[in-house]
Design an enzyme around this catalytic site. Structure first.
Site, PDB file in Angstrom:
ATOM      1  N   TYR A 109       0.365   2.282 -17.201  1.00 46.45           N
ATOM      2  CA  TYR A 109       2.163   2.172 -17.228  1.00 46.45           C
ATOM      3  C   TYR A 109       2.782   1.035 -17.332  1.00 46.45           C
ATOM      4  O   TYR A 109       3.871   1.012 -17.131  1.00 46.45           O
ATOM      5  CB  TYR A 109       2.569   3.033 -15.768  1.00 46.45           C
ATOM      6  N   CYS A 115     -15.901  32.894  26.237  1.00 51.94           N
ATOM      7  CA  CYS A 115     -16.244  32.089  24.821  1.00 51.94           C
ATOM      8  C   CYS A 115     -16.100  33.391  23.978  1.00 51.94           C
ATOM      9  O   CYS A 115     -17.144  34.427  24.294  1.00 51.94           O
ATOM     10  CB  CYS A 115     -17.647  31.583  25.049  1.00 51.94           C
ATOM     11  N   ASP A 145      -0.974   9.154  -7.499  1.00 52.19           N
ATOM     12  CA  ASP A 145      -1.384   8.816  -6.107  1.00 52.19           C
ATOM     13  C   ASP A 145      -2.810   8.260  -6.388  1.00 52.19           C
ATOM     14  O   ASP A 145      -3.796   8.973  -6.228  1.00 52.19           O
ATOM     15  CB  ASP A 145      -1.146   9.837  -5.204  1.00 52.19           C
ATOM     16  N   GLU A 171       8.789   8.189 -14.636  1.00 54.84           N
ATOM     17  CA  GLU A 171       7.318   8.211 -14.502  1.00 54.84           C
ATOM     18  C   GLU A 171       6.899   9.214 -13.421  1.00 54.84           C
ATOM     19  O   GLU A 171       7.628   8.826 -12.227  1.00 54.84           O
ATOM     20  CB  GLU A 171       6.613   7.196 -14.730  1.00 54.84           C
ATOM     21  N   LEU A 177       6.439  -1.347  -4.987  1.00 51.90           N
ATOM     22  CA  LEU A 177       7.618  -0.653  -5.090  1.00 51.90           C
ATOM     23  C   LEU A 177       8.632  -0.491  -4.091  1.00 51.90           C
ATOM     24  O   LEU A 177       7.880  -0.115  -2.943  1.00 51.90           O
ATOM     25  CB  LEU A 177       7.484   0.431  -6.090  1.00 51.90           C
ATOM     26  N   LYS A 192       4.896   9.384  -9.839  1.00 59.31           N
ATOM     27  CA  LYS A 192       4.153   8.104  -9.043  1.00 59.31           C
ATOM     28  C   LYS A 192       2.714   8.672  -8.912  1.00 59.31           C
ATOM     29  O   LYS A 192       2.516   9.704  -8.273  1.00 59.31           O
ATOM     30  CB  LYS A 192       4.947   7.871  -7.913  1.00 59.31           C
ATOM     31  N   ASP A 245       0.787   9.863   4.452  1.00 63.52           N
ATOM     32  CA  ASP A 245       1.662   8.853   3.989  1.00 63.52           C
ATOM     33  C   ASP A 245       3.023   8.984   4.562  1.00 63.52           C
ATOM     34  O   ASP A 245       3.654   7.877   4.532  1.00 63.52           O
ATOM     35  CB  ASP A 245       1.522   9.204   2.467  1.00 63.52           C
ATOM     36  N   ALA A 246       3.570  10.214   4.609  1.00 63.97           N
ATOM     37  CA  ALA A 246       4.896  10.224   4.962  1.00 63.97           C
ATOM     38  C   ALA A 246       5.105   9.854   6.362  1.00 63.97           C
ATOM     39  O   ALA A 246       6.118   9.089   6.593  1.00 63.97           O
ATOM     40  CB  ALA A 246       5.304  11.746   5.015  1.00 63.97           C
ATOM     41  N   GLU A 247       4.159   9.931   7.527  1.00 64.70           N
ATOM     42  CA  GLU A 247       4.346   9.491   8.617  1.00 64.70           C
ATOM     43  C   GLU A 247       4.185   7.847   8.696  1.00 64.70           C
ATOM     44  O   GLU A 247       4.848   7.116   9.163  1.00 64.70           O
ATOM     45  CB  GLU A 247       3.080   9.981   9.352  1.00 64.70           C
ATOM     46  N   TYR A 248       3.344   7.152   7.667  1.00 60.84           N
ATOM     47  CA  TYR A 248       3.109   5.758   7.621  1.00 60.84           C
ATOM     48  C   TYR A 248       4.576   5.364   7.032  1.00 60.84           C
ATOM     49  O   TYR A 248       4.995   4.395   7.349  1.00 60.84           O
ATOM     50  CB  TYR A 248       2.106   5.611   6.329  1.00 60.84           C
ATOM     51  N   ASP A 249       5.055   6.048   5.967  1.00 57.49           N
ATOM     52  CA  ASP A 249       6.305   5.627   5.438  1.00 57.49           C
ATOM     53  C   ASP A 249       7.369   5.461   6.284  1.00 57.49           C
ATOM     54  O   ASP A 249       8.067   4.674   6.340  1.00 57.49           O
ATOM     55  CB  ASP A 249       6.755   6.507   4.261  1.00 57.49           C
ATOM     56  N   ARG A 287      -5.777  -4.375  -6.941  1.00 58.47           N
ATOM     57  CA  ARG A 287      -4.486  -5.126  -6.592  1.00 58.47           C
ATOM     58  C   ARG A 287      -4.689  -6.048  -5.281  1.00 58.47           C
ATOM     59  O   ARG A 287      -4.216  -7.272  -5.466  1.00 58.47           O
ATOM     60  CB  ARG A 287      -3.393  -4.163  -6.108  1.00 58.47           C
ATOM     61  N   GLU A 296      -3.168   3.080 -12.593  1.00 53.74           N
ATOM     62  CA  GLU A 296      -3.862   3.695 -11.755  1.00 53.74           C
ATOM     63  C   GLU A 296      -4.796   4.435 -11.697  1.00 53.74           C
ATOM     64  O   GLU A 296      -5.014   5.392 -12.779  1.00 53.74           O
ATOM     65  CB  GLU A 296      -2.452   4.575 -11.335  1.00 53.74           C
ATOM     66  N   LYS A 325      10.361   9.166  -3.187  1.00 55.38           N
ATOM     67  CA  LYS A 325       9.215   9.778  -2.518  1.00 55.38           C
ATOM     68  C   LYS A 325       9.620  10.893  -2.110  1.00 55.38           C
ATOM     69  O   LYS A 325      10.824  11.275  -1.747  1.00 55.38           O
ATOM     70  CB  LYS A 325       8.764   9.105  -1.293  1.00 55.38           C
ATOM     71  N   CYS A 361     -25.164  28.868  22.717  1.00 55.87           N
ATOM     72  CA  CYS A 361     -23.655  29.689  22.395  1.00 55.87           C
ATOM     73  C   CYS A 361     -24.162  29.498  20.693  1.00 55.87           C
ATOM     74  O   CYS A 361     -24.345  28.261  20.178  1.00 55.87           O
ATOM     75  CB  CYS A 361     -22.699  28.712  22.765  1.00 55.87           C
ATOM     76  N   CYS A 418     -20.103  33.808  22.725  1.00 54.62           N
ATOM     77  CA  CYS A 418     -21.195  33.961  23.604  1.00 54.62           C
ATOM     78  C   CYS A 418     -21.024  34.486  25.255  1.00 54.62           C
ATOM     79  O   CYS A 418     -21.872  34.875  26.170  1.00 54.62           O
ATOM     80  CB  CYS A 418     -22.189  32.673  24.030  1.00 54.62           C
TER      81      CYS A 418
HETATM   82  S1  IVH Z   1       5.150   0.397 -11.755  1.00 59.16           S
HETATM   83  C1  IVH Z   1       5.743  -4.027 -10.578  1.00 59.16           C
HETATM   84  N1  IVH Z   1       4.625   2.986 -12.095  1.00 59.16           N
HETATM   85  O1  IVH Z   1       2.609   2.879  -6.811  1.00 59.16           O
HETATM   86  C2  IVH Z   1       5.680  -2.442 -10.621  1.00 59.16           C
HETATM   87  N2  IVH Z   1       3.637   2.070 -10.078  1.00 59.16           N
HETATM   88  O2  IVH Z   1       3.985   2.185  -4.452  1.00 59.16           O
HETATM   89  C3  IVH Z   1       4.311  -1.939 -10.842  1.00 59.16           C
HETATM   90  N3  IVH Z   1       2.388   3.503  -8.934  1.00 59.16           N
HETATM   91  O3  IVH Z   1       1.737  -0.610  -6.904  1.00 59.16           O
HETATM   92  C4  IVH Z   1       4.381  -0.452 -10.490  1.00 59.16           C
HETATM   93  N4  IVH Z   1       2.332   5.351 -10.321  1.00 59.16           N
HETATM   94  O4  IVH Z   1      -0.066   1.228  -7.634  1.00 59.16           O
HETATM   95  C5  IVH Z   1       4.259   1.997 -11.537  1.00 59.16           C
HETATM   96  N5  IVH Z   1       4.107   5.308 -12.747  1.00 59.16           N
HETATM   97  C6  IVH Z   1       3.937   4.186 -11.941  1.00 59.16           C
HETATM   98  C7  IVH Z   1       3.241   4.329 -10.902  1.00 59.16           C
HETATM   99  C8  IVH Z   1       3.058   3.372 -10.040  1.00 59.16           C
HETATM  100  C9  IVH Z   1       1.942   4.865  -9.317  1.00 59.16           C
HETATM  101  C10 IVH Z   1       1.899   2.712  -7.855  1.00 59.16           C
HETATM  102  C11 IVH Z   1       1.463   1.610  -8.157  1.00 59.16           C
HETATM  103  C12 IVH Z   1       2.456   0.530  -7.332  1.00 59.16           C
HETATM  104  C13 IVH Z   1       2.962   1.588  -6.029  1.00 59.16           C
HETATM  105  C14 IVH Z   1       3.904   1.241  -5.418  1.00 59.16           C
END
Ligand code: IVH
Length: 660
Positions: A212, A398, A103, A99, A75, A101, A25-29, A122, A158, A300, A422, A401
């Site tokens: 949430y 090897c 995963d 809150e 987000l 986040k 995920d970090a590389e993607y970000d 979604r 989630e 993040k 082997c 073997c």
């Molecule tokens: S609020 C309109 N709260 O993170 C805002 N999202 O990267 C709605 N996610 O699409 C999101 N934990 O799938 C919210 N405590 C949390 C969350 C959370 C995970 C996810 C959610 C969101 C994605 C964005």
């Protein structure tokens, strides 16, 4: 920028649509961040359909589509305290809810008079997938709300898999020789997005949910996010326990720092903190972009790294004999688990990073569960001191073997060439042979494969069919009943489709898809064994490398003997199909839907053995469309073009008539 567009789209597709990412995920970000920066600096080159402007993936055709009346937004991410301060400066308000986040995978739940009536993913934010049936099987999704609120209520949250369930599911997959889930998010997404046919696995694997977000909370007289979370809880909807109201930026930072290490005590995976303005009236004033609200942000956490000492480099030998160096580390805690091994990829990587025994190295979790070595920690090395250890070199022999190791000129890999005997390769081959794409033999996983080869009772793959119940009992210390089950399992594996056998052989570069292409061309084992390299390479999608591997495999005497023993044991050899006539010369067939008596590849093999051709799309040139169960749009197209449509029965009658 073009390159980044393509890369980000590719990886987003793997993540959102296929639930199977190749990068962390970090590389993607960081790819997304680089692209955003470029779009900022060079707006004249920004494209309208840039992946930075979209949310999530595409709704899969497995599910009915659902339109979200209120779009499901994403987000914006921030990665440093400075970026967080910028966010606060921009919105210039106080009173936040922090809150975790979570995963997992975002879903919307709809209740009518307190009764759960619909659930959706979604998707792309506007259109998601109807997963109501599947969510019905998630225990923690309440089917009825406490104090049933009147009318329609939409809540969002989630779906996740707890760490405990995740480990149990992966242990089970490992023992069955199935591919492991890279992380709990993929496991959750892959589990929830099951077709109705397989949805029993949802209850087995055990998903969870946290809510949430209450859509249109004001309708219920609620004015704050904190109030919304309490409302959700009071109606029986699960809410995470870690959330907290924080008045100021200082409080938010404390929350973030506190959970940076503490998050590993939670029973679910989280990669950050979501900071939301508490006052809902301010949400409306501040508004949202097309993609994300301005009243919330996701902080993040950086991918966690740890430093530790490299004690040894072990060599692991793969199924096809490739040597992979593995770092043996002084155990260190990383992202909630104890790490003592990490991959070093290959010898070139070690040389490039100049990693030597005794070095202090930086370890990171890449695709979340497999740790890797980032590099040497230069700061821990004494300046000017010459390192005593000589650079690493691959062993010449090897370790399993003692065969001479070879390095093939046009590949980076070092290999043990001893395919036939082997023990390390044999054990890996056995594991693959028994895996789901192979002979799908439940009960033979890594441990048993190792015991089998160590026992000396197995010299080639086909030997596992010669073991008796007593053999299995002494080998694995199991009961008579389990041993008999295993024998029954082995017996039934003999009737698996031909394509599974060809896949199970573990021919280098030849997975199930390639095996399918090859057998639909040759139809049966004899034609395949006698194929020339040239013939093989002419098959669409095969190419020279695969052609060489397949050809080499069948030139080997041991392999040919093994095939003969499979034949003698009554395995499926695709033998029904013989290249017999040219009755269908020039005729083009298209298959759509699921066939009940054979796979589409096998049906394609029949057509080809009669001189016909198979195409993947319908056009005016198509002669026949064979429609199985739940046919797709190809059928509609064929109807509109007036092309002859055959049922599976009609197809069988037609081809059988021609075969004999
Ligand atoms: S609020 C309109 N709260 O993170 C805002 N999202 O990267 C709605 N996610 O699409 C999101 N934990 O799938 C919210 N405590 C949390 C969350 C959370 C995970 C996810 C959610 C969101 C994605 C964005």
């Amino acid at each position: 920028m073009n390159e980044l567009y393509k890369l980000v789209k590719y990886h987003a597709g793997l993540y959102y649509d296929k639930d199977s990412p190749e990068i962390s995920d970090a590389e993607y970000d960081s790819l997304v961040r680089e692209l955003k920066q470029l779009e900022n600096d060079y707006p004249q080159y920004a494209q309208n359909d840039s992946p930075t402007q979209t949310v999530g993936g595409e709704a899969s055709s497995l599910f009915a589509k659902v339109e979200h009346i209120t779009p499901m937004l994403s987000l914006d991410n921030v990665f440093t305290p400075e970026e967080l301060v910028n966010f606060f400066d921009r919105i210039n308000a106080e009173g936040f809810v922090c809150e975790m986040k979570i995963d997992g995978l975002a879903v919307s739940l709809i209740y009518e008079d307190g009764v759960f009536i619909r659930g959706a993913t979604r998707g792309n934010g506007r259109v998601g997938e109807d997963v109501t049936e599947n969510l019905m099987l998630v225990d923690s999704v309440p089917k009825r709300l406490i104090n049933a609120p009147k009318g329609r209520v939409e809540v969002r949250g989630e779906v996740l898999m707890t760490n405990e369930r995740f480990n149990a599911v992966n242990d089970m997959r490992e023992s069955k020789g199935e591919k492991l889930f890279a992380n709990p998010r993929n496991a959750a997404a892959g589990t929830l997005r099951q077709s109705a046919k397989n949805n029993h696995v949802i209850a087995e694997r055990g998903l969870d949910i946290f809510l949430y977000y209450l859509v249109d909370a004001e309708r219920f007289g609620i004015t704050t996010q904190e109030g919304a979370l309490m409302w959700l809880e009071s109606h029986g909807l699960p809410v995470q326990s870690a959330y907290k109201f924080c008045e100021t930026l200082g409080g938010v930072k404390d929350f973030i720092y506190h959970w940076q290490n503490e998050r590993y005590t939670l029973n679910y995976h989280t990669d950050g903190v979501v900071v939301k303005l508490n006052d809902l009236t301010q949400w409306h004033e501040i508004g949202a972009t097309s993609h994300a609200p301005r009243w919330a942000v996701a902080y993040k956490y950086p991918p966690e790294e740890a430093k530790t000492q490299l004690i040894n480099i072990e060599i692991s030998i793969g199924r096809t004999g490739v040597l992979t160096p593995v770092a043996i580390l002084e155990p260190v805690r990383l992202a909630g688990t104890q790490v003592s091994r990490a991959t070093l990829h290959n010898a070139d990587e070690i040389a490039r990073k100049d990693i030597r025994l005794g070095d202090v190295v930086r370890v990171r979790k890449a695709a979340e569960i497999i740790p890797e070595i980032v590099g040497v920690d230069d700061s821990s090395r004494i300046k000017g001191l010459k390192r005593i250890m000589t650079p690493f070199t691959m062993p010449g022999k090897c370790p399993a073997c003692d065969s001479e190791i070879v390095r093939i000129a046009d590949e980076a890999a070092y290999r043990c060439p001893n395919r036939a005997s082997c023990p390390a390769q044999l054990s890996e081959s056995l594991k693959y042979f028994a895996s789901r794409d192979g002979m799908n033999i439940k009960g033979i996983g890594r441990k048993l494969a190792e015991k089998l080869t160590a026992s000396g009772k197995i010299h080639i793959l086909s030997d596992i069919y010669t073991l008796t119940a007593e053999d299995w009992m002494t080998l694995d210390k199991i009961s008579t009943k389990s041993a008999n089950n295993l024998l029954a399992e082995l017996e039934s594996s003999k009737s698996r489709p031909f394509v599974n056998l060809i896949t199970a052989l573990g021919i280098p570069d030849t997975g199930k898809n390639t095996a399918g292409l090859i057998i639909s061309h040759f139809g049966n084992i004899d034609a395949l064994m006698n194929a020339t390299e040239e013939e093989l390479s002419r098959i669409d999608g095969v190419g020279e490398v695969i052609a060489r591997s397949v050809h080499e495999f069948f030139r080997n005497d041991n392999n040919r003997k093994m095939i003969e023993s499979f034949r003698a044991m009554g395995f499926n050899m695709g033998g029904e199909i013989v290249r017999v006539s040219n009755e269908l010369e020039g005729k083009i067939f298209v298959f759509t839907g699921t066939l009940s008596s054979m796979t589409r590849d096998e049906a394609g093999g029949v057509v080809k053995s009669l001189g016909g051709r198979v195409s993947s799309s319908v056009s005016k040139k198509t002669d026949y469309v064979v429609a199985g169960e739940s046919p797709g749009s190809k059928l509609t197209k064929a109807e509109s073009l007036g092309i002859m449509i055959l049922t599976e029965q009609e197809f069988l009658r037609m081809t059988e008539g021609l075969l004999h």
